[in-house]
Write an enzyme that holds these catalytic residues in place. Sequence first.
Site, short mmCIF file in Angstrom:
data_model
loop_
_atom_site.label_atom_id
_atom_site.label_comp_id
_atom_site.label_asym_id
_atom_site.label_seq_id
_atom_site.Cartn_x
_atom_site.Cartn_y
_atom_site.Cartn_z
N ASP A 128 0.98 -1.29 0.13
CA ASP A 128 0.06 0.14 0.01
C ASP A 128 0.83 1.23 0.03
O ASP A 128 1.88 1.37 0.24
CB ASP A 128 -0.94 -0.09 1.24
CG ASP A 128 -2.19 -0.90 0.93
OD1 ASP A 128 -2.19 -1.54 0.10
OD2 ASP A 128 -2.99 -1.00 2.11
N LYS A 150 -4.32 2.84 -2.38
CA LYS A 150 -5.58 3.49 -2.35
C LYS A 150 -5.38 4.99 -2.10
O LYS A 150 -5.14 5.33 -0.93
CB LYS A 150 -6.63 2.87 -1.47
CG LYS A 150 -6.88 1.24 -1.84
CD LYS A 150 -7.71 0.75 -0.70
CE LYS A 150 -7.91 -0.90 -1.19
NZ LYS A 150 -8.76 -1.53 -0.21
N MET A 265 -8.94 7.79 9.41
CA MET A 265 -9.59 8.03 8.00
C MET A 265 -10.67 8.98 8.22
O MET A 265 -11.79 8.93 7.66
CB MET A 265 -10.16 6.84 7.50
CG MET A 265 -8.91 5.52 7.22
SD MET A 265 -9.60 4.27 6.60
CE MET A 265 -10.35 3.33 8.27
#
Length: 336
Positions: A128, A150, A265
Amino acid sequence: MSPELSFTGLSVLLARVTPHSVAIVHALLRDEARVTVAAHLDDLPTSLRDLAERGLVTLDGTADPTAYDVVLRADVSTSPSTADLPTAAATSPAIGSVTLLGGGLGDPGLLTVAGIEAIRRADVIVHDRLAPLSALRHARDDVVVIDVGKIPRGDFTPQERINDVIVEHALAGRNVLRFKGGDNFVFGRGGEEAEACTARGIPVTVIPGISSSIAAPALAGIPVTHRALVQGFTVVSGHVPPGDDRSTLDWGAIARSRTTIVVLMGVATLGAIAETLVSEGMSPQTPAAVVADAGLPSMRAVRAPLAEIAETSAREGLGAPAVVVIGDVAALDVLR
């Protein structure tokens, strides 16, 4: 890159992008070099595109090499593409293995010894964007590096496809390393990846990583617990706002928990989260903090009352990746 070399303060042009480029760029940034990549945004793998969009590297597809202190014209090594790998029948008839490695924050110094050894052993590394990617310099020259990063509200590889990639390589007899930032089992979807592997009879090893929910506040001088102030902390995901049909959180219970609230997040939804917590009874003057790019040279932190933290964070230009801390401990800076 040799560990004896220092690029501190130098302007460096990366003239060629290959699978190992992301590790080199991360190592250069940690060395406080000014990095330019001779490519256009659409030509970059996800993790390099993320650095460019965050302003941490410069892109110049027509860069003049004579204008830079250092020009890296090729990587330290080249990786074969997936198509270049021999078939399982030609190498090993046995099922391979999968290691889920939590990389902690962006600082490779916070990666465990077991994690470095796993990188050295890997045939395939599926990573990632938030893993400490400069640690990939420990990988073998013939390793296959697959970027499945992502970007929030941007490019991403669907989780189902990530699961398939991991399983396909393991079934072909390869030692697959799934390399993520933080800890794979703390909002890292490591549980789903492990289940996908075990369902196909693939052995899975877990190497835990330092979760950003604890480490990011710590690096900003914020202890998530403090005997004189709070006896616990609650970690939640803020990827969807309160009231969203996809949210399963009881924000009222969280507001009344009298624990430190850590939101991962949650930068984009911070305004809605703050408003909900206040409406559920938290004081608008409750201390809050946002810690962005924790563990990286670009790390920044801001503090403000809960009612003002979203506006303050936006005004200061803080964005993902970031960790939000809400509670009395957010007013502290024990490192000052």
